[in-house]
Design a protein around this motif. Structure first.
Motif, PDB file in Angstrom:
ATOM      1  N   ASN A 158       0.826  -1.213   0.000  1.00 40.18           N
ATOM      2  CA  ASN A 158       0.000   0.000   0.000  1.00 40.18           C
ATOM      3  C   ASN A 158       0.858   1.260   0.000  1.00 40.18           C
ATOM      4  O   ASN A 158       0.507   2.253  -0.651  1.00 40.18           O
ATOM      5  CB  ASN A 158      -0.946  -0.024   1.197  1.00 40.18           C
ATOM      6  N   ALA A 159       1.992   1.220   0.707  1.00 44.68           N
ATOM      7  CA  ALA A 159       2.903   2.367   0.713  1.00 44.68           C
ATOM      8  C   ALA A 159       3.498   2.592  -0.674  1.00 44.68           C
ATOM      9  O   ALA A 159       3.622   3.738  -1.141  1.00 44.68           O
ATOM     10  CB  ALA A 159       4.002   2.141   1.742  1.00 44.68           C
ATOM     11  N   ALA A 160       3.881   1.512  -1.342  1.00 43.13           N
ATOM     12  CA  ALA A 160       4.458   1.632  -2.686  1.00 43.13           C
ATOM     13  C   ALA A 160       3.451   2.260  -3.649  1.00 43.13           C
ATOM     14  O   ALA A 160       3.808   3.127  -4.471  1.00 43.13           O
ATOM     15  CB  ALA A 160       4.885   0.257  -3.191  1.00 43.13           C
ATOM     16  N   ILE A 161       2.192   1.849  -3.537  1.00 46.14           N
ATOM     17  CA  ILE A 161       1.168   2.394  -4.435  1.00 46.14           C
ATOM     18  C   ILE A 161       0.922   3.873  -4.116  1.00 46.14           C
ATOM     19  O   ILE A 161       0.751   4.697  -5.024  1.00 46.14           O
ATOM     20  CB  ILE A 161      -0.113   1.561  -4.345  1.00 46.14           C
ATOM     21  N   ALA A 162       0.916   4.244  -2.837  1.00 50.04           N
ATOM     22  CA  ALA A 162       0.746   5.655  -2.470  1.00 50.04           C
ATOM     23  C   ALA A 162       1.889   6.498  -3.025  1.00 50.04           C
ATOM     24  O   ALA A 162       1.675   7.630  -3.494  1.00 50.04           O
ATOM     25  CB  ALA A 162       0.656   5.794  -0.952  1.00 50.04           C
ATOM     26  N   LEU A 163       3.105   5.962  -2.989  1.00 53.13           N
ATOM     27  CA  LEU A 163       4.247   6.700  -3.542  1.00 53.13           C
ATOM     28  C   LEU A 163       4.178   6.758  -5.064  1.00 53.13           C
ATOM     29  O   LEU A 163       4.575   7.762  -5.674  1.00 53.13           O
ATOM     30  CB  LEU A 163       5.560   6.063  -3.081  1.00 53.13           C
ATOM     31  N   PHE A 164       3.693   5.706  -5.693  1.00 50.46           N
ATOM     32  CA  PHE A 164       3.476   5.755  -7.144  1.00 50.46           C
ATOM     33  C   PHE A 164       2.468   6.840  -7.486  1.00 50.46           C
ATOM     34  O   PHE A 164       2.668   7.631  -8.432  1.00 50.46           O
ATOM     35  CB  PHE A 164       2.991   4.394  -7.644  1.00 50.46           C
ATOM     36  N   GLU A 165       1.372   6.921  -6.747  1.00 48.58           N
ATOM     37  CA  GLU A 165       0.380   7.961  -6.998  1.00 48.58           C
ATOM     38  C   GLU A 165       0.979   9.354  -6.839  1.00 48.58           C
ATOM     39  O   GLU A 165       0.651  10.285  -7.571  1.00 48.58           O
ATOM     40  CB  GLU A 165      -0.798   7.803  -6.040  1.00 48.58           C
ATOM     41  N   ALA A 166       1.869   9.496  -5.857  1.00 46.11           N
ATOM     42  CA  ALA A 166       2.435  10.810  -5.545  1.00 46.11           C
ATOM     43  C   ALA A 166       3.548  11.221  -6.506  1.00 46.11           C
ATOM     44  O   ALA A 166       3.752  12.418  -6.740  1.00 46.11           O
ATOM     45  CB  ALA A 166       2.969  10.821  -4.113  1.00 46.11           C
ATOM     46  N   THR A 167       4.274  10.240  -7.046  1.00 49.95           N
ATOM     47  CA  THR A 167       5.464  10.556  -7.850  1.00 49.95           C
ATOM     48  C   THR A 167       5.351  10.142  -9.312  1.00 49.95           C
ATOM     49  O   THR A 167       6.086  10.659 -10.153  1.00 49.95           O
ATOM     50  CB  THR A 167       6.703   9.849  -7.272  1.00 49.95           C
ATOM     51  N   GLY A 168       4.482   9.177  -9.617  1.00 47.39           N
ATOM     52  CA  GLY A 168       4.401   8.650 -10.971  1.00 47.39           C
ATOM     53  C   GLY A 168       5.516   7.689 -11.335  1.00 47.39           C
ATOM     54  O   GLY A 168       5.598   7.237 -12.480  1.00 47.39           O
ATOM     55  N   GLU A 169       6.364   7.341 -10.375  1.00 43.53           N
ATOM     56  CA  GLU A 169       7.506   6.466 -10.657  1.00 43.53           C
ATOM     57  C   GLU A 169       7.046   5.013 -10.666  1.00 43.53           C
ATOM     58  O   GLU A 169       6.629   4.464  -9.637  1.00 43.53           O
ATOM     59  CB  GLU A 169       8.600   6.679  -9.603  1.00 43.53           C
ATOM     60  N   THR A 170       7.169   4.367 -11.836  1.00 42.74           N
ATOM     61  CA  THR A 170       6.659   3.006 -11.990  1.00 42.74           C
ATOM     62  C   THR A 170       7.483   1.980 -11.226  1.00 42.74           C
ATOM     63  O   THR A 170       7.014   0.847 -11.019  1.00 42.74           O
ATOM     64  CB  THR A 170       6.607   2.615 -13.473  1.00 42.74           C
ATOM     65  N   ALA A 171       8.685   2.354 -10.783  1.00 39.32           N
ATOM     66  CA  ALA A 171       9.480   1.420  -9.975  1.00 39.32           C
ATOM     67  C   ALA A 171       8.731   1.023  -8.703  1.00 39.32           C
ATOM     68  O   ALA A 171       8.921  -0.093  -8.194  1.00 39.32           O
ATOM     69  CB  ALA A 171      10.826   2.044  -9.618  1.00 39.32           C
TER      70      ALA A 171
END
Length: 675
Positions: free
Chosen positions: A475-488
């Protein structure tokens, strides 16, 4: 192998266990070696479970575990094992369930007596050294347990077998799957709403806990069905606790719970998980109301987090103790003379906006709180109060600080990373998103052979992770993806789910166990269905699977999320109050929201609208205008065009027509909620 007749906690990675390393008790940590010692010696086990910020754990330690006479009895009669419940929530949940099955009220310290093979036969919580508070003295308890063990070993063994079977059926059993029903969330939220204190917020009575899973049930019910009374119950509860003594008005951050019904007298320990959930709920409340109270409390709590809870490498510590200099709350409380000595002439202004309250029965110095009128006016005049609070904070920093449990717990860090990333988006604080990213990297870099640790303290790491660790970090990784757009971050989330499947999935592939398949020291492999102060491991897993499926569009993930949710709901139907997290997560599985945004990231018009309208049901995917590669698919496999800005909001497999105007998107994201 018989372990040395001495205290063996010195090398443990837990600050809580290290606090007991000087006790005259021959403590062992929970381990296969300690369990083998009990079996070989034929001795019952005295199991003591607590955590570093626990006030009554400290009281029992000072009264009994530091006392030579008490320790002598413990060492003579038992194999003594000490557990940090934050390091080993699996062990804690097993034996807490056993205590409840005995008809006893739970709490910490948890004191359990086990057969040499680890099965519980009697227990309690805090025992005073000498008989008082209507409780027998601890030596008296131990001698009575020893006598019963010597004289009734066979019958105690039989009752321990029965109790263990009961706990296993409750925590590890399989039940038929349940059809996911839209009405389940509304029914639960309605019942919770009937328990709300309409004057003081929270559930009626005392003590009062923030109770995030219940608050989320109410919030989701409002978002989905427009039940305004459910929204208002959450807002009232937040407003009352943020005015009360449970909130630190000088330094920011929320204490674990209030001992009274008015949110006034807290147990002063501050837990990372409570404050993560406060940030999330406050963020939703600010978006719904525009009330600056919530924005200010978010800002102050993040300031506290980054000031007092950071550990080397960027992760976050588990908790702050309630006590300093041996007195609960001493660090946080003030008498009038102390305030006036710091603020001098400005103290008149301070007392216009704050009260010092010392309720009946409270033996410490007064607690800072606000009346309803003070609360409202202090938001309007916030700028006037900032320098006063800074002066008080600087003076407070010269006091003896409460202890800090500096271990970084993976699942709790995951909760805080998610909260920071979401609040950073909503309040336009890229520095918060960066702090969340640093904490995420700190946890990931501690992995070994692709597996996360559950806990870290400096160079010491506790493997293997629990299912809650992989879920929270997904869930943290997905929240950071939403915030940054970084697909990593999406790739990392996929990896976490792969590890979860490999080490935690059950044989029928219908759910997950809390402990890994190679954990050799658990008497029962439990599911992790029951909420505590945070949603259960199972609830977090369902949410993680649903959110990752929304991001990737993967049909296998969607099927896995649905199967896991159906079987979890089948287990939850008999005790829905204790498993509100599963109900909430299943509501997400029933109607997941996905928002795909094509926008000019240099001059965005649509992304800011999504950022300031957070919705726990929704996953946001932002794509720059002109992107050709790796474009996200809408449900059904349709790939949206990227030559100009547009927003597609999808519920399950159905998408609304594209929206290109920011005002229209604002209306769409607020539609049906009364916002």
């Amino acid at each position: 192998m018989t372990l040395p007749a001495q205290n063996l906690l010195t090398e443990e990675a837990s600050p809580y266990l290290q606090q007991h390393s000087d006790n005259p008790v021959h403590w062992r940590g929970w381990s296969p070696a300690a369990l083998a010692e009990a079996r070989e010696r034929g001795r019952p086990i005295l199991l003591s479970i607590g955590y570093a910020a626990c006030h009554w754990c400290h009281v029992m330690a000072h009264e009994s575990f530091e006392n030579d006479a008490v320790a002598a009895v413990m060492n003579r009669l038992f194999v003594n094992i000490k557990v940090d419940r934050e390091e080993r929530p699996d062990i804690d949940q097993i034996y807490m369930a056993a205590l409840h099955a005995m008809g006893e009220q739970g709490g910490w310290p948890l004191t359990m007596f086990l057969t040499p093979d680890g099965k519980p036969f009697w227990g309690g919580t805090y025992f005073p050294r000498e008989a008082r508070y209507g409780r027998p003295g601890f030596i008296q308890v131990m001698e009575a347990v020893d006598k019963a063990w010597r004289e009734k070993q066979e019958s105690l063994g039989q009752s321990a077998d029965g109790l263990t079977s009961h706990v296993e059926a409750r925590l590890a059993g399989s039940h038929g799957k349940a059809v996911l029903d839209r009405d389940t969330l509304g029914d639960l939220a309605g019942r919770i709403d009937g328990m709300i204190d309409r004057d003081l917020g929270g559930l009626r009575g005392a003590p009062k806990f923030p109770n995030a899973p219940f608050m989320q049930s109410l919030w989701l019910s409002w978002l989905r069905d427009g039940a305004a009374s459910h929204r208002d119950a959450v807002l009232l509860s937040l407003e009352k606790m943020l005015a009360g003594g449970i909130y630190d008005h000088v330094g920011g951050g929320l204490s674990r719970y209030s001992t009274d019904a008015e949110w006034l007298v807290p147990h002063f320990e501050k837990m990372l998980y409570d404050n993560a959930q406060l940030l999330r709920m406050g963020n939703w409340a600010f978006a719904a109301t525009g009330n600056d109270l919530f924005r200010i409390r978010i800002e102050d709590t993040v300031a506290w987090l980054l000031r007092e809870m950071l550990v080397d490498g960027g992760g976050f510590a588990a908790s702050l103790d309630a006590d300093s200099d041996g007195e609960e709350g001493l660090f946080y409380t003030w008498n009038r003379d102390e305030v006036e000595a710091v603020l001098r002439d400005d103290s008149v202004l301070f007392f216009k906006y704050f009260d010092l309250a010392g309720p009946h029965g409270w033996e410490g110095k007064p607690i800072i709180r606000q009346t309803a009128d003070q609360h409202k006016q202090s938001i309007v005049d916030h700028a006037l109060l900032v320098p006063l609070k800074q002066k008080l904070l600087a003076a407070r920093e010269r006091r003896v600080r409460p202890g800090r449990d500096g271990k970084a717990l993976t699942d709790w860090n995951g909760l805080m990373i998610t909260a920071l990333a979401e609040a950073g988006r909503a309040l336009q604080r890229p520095d918060w998103i960066e702090a969340a990213a640093r904490a995420f990297a700190h946890i990931v870099e501690a992995s070994h052979d692709g597996r996360l640790p559950h806990s870290m303290l400096g160079a010491r790491k506790l493997f293997p992770a629990l299912s809650s660790d992989y879920a929270a970090m997904t869930n943290a990784a997905i929240a950071l993806f939403e915030a940054t757009g970084e697909t990593a971050y999406v790739d990392r989330a996929r990896h976490f789910i792969g590890q979860l499947d490999h080490w935690h999935q059950d044989a029928d592939k219908t759910g997950y166990y809390l402990t890994a398949s190679d954990s050799a020291d658990v008497p029962i492999r439990i599911r992790g269905d029951v909420d505590e102060a945070i949603p259960s491991a199972t609830a977090q897993i369902i949410e993680a699977l649903v959110r990752l499926a929304s991001v990737t569009g993967g049909l296998d993930l969607q099927e896995k999320a649905w199967t896991t949710a159906e079987h979890a709901m089948g287990r939850a139907t008999q005790q829905v109050y204790g498993q509100a997290g599963i109900v909430n997560a299943c509501a997400l599985a029933l109607e997941p929201l996905k928002l795909v945004l094509i926008d000019d990231l240099e001059r965005p018009s649509l992304v800011p609208v999504a950022n300031r309208n957070p919705d726990p049901r929704r996953v946001d995917i932002v794509v720059p205008v002109g992107t050709e590669a790796n474009r996200p698919a809408l449900p059904g496999g349709v790939v949206p065009p990227t030559e100009k800005p547009g927003a597609w909001l999808c519920t399950g497999q159905v998408c609304l027509p594209v929206v290109t105007d920011a005002e229209e998107l604002e209306k769409l994201l607020r539609r049906g909620t009364g916002r």
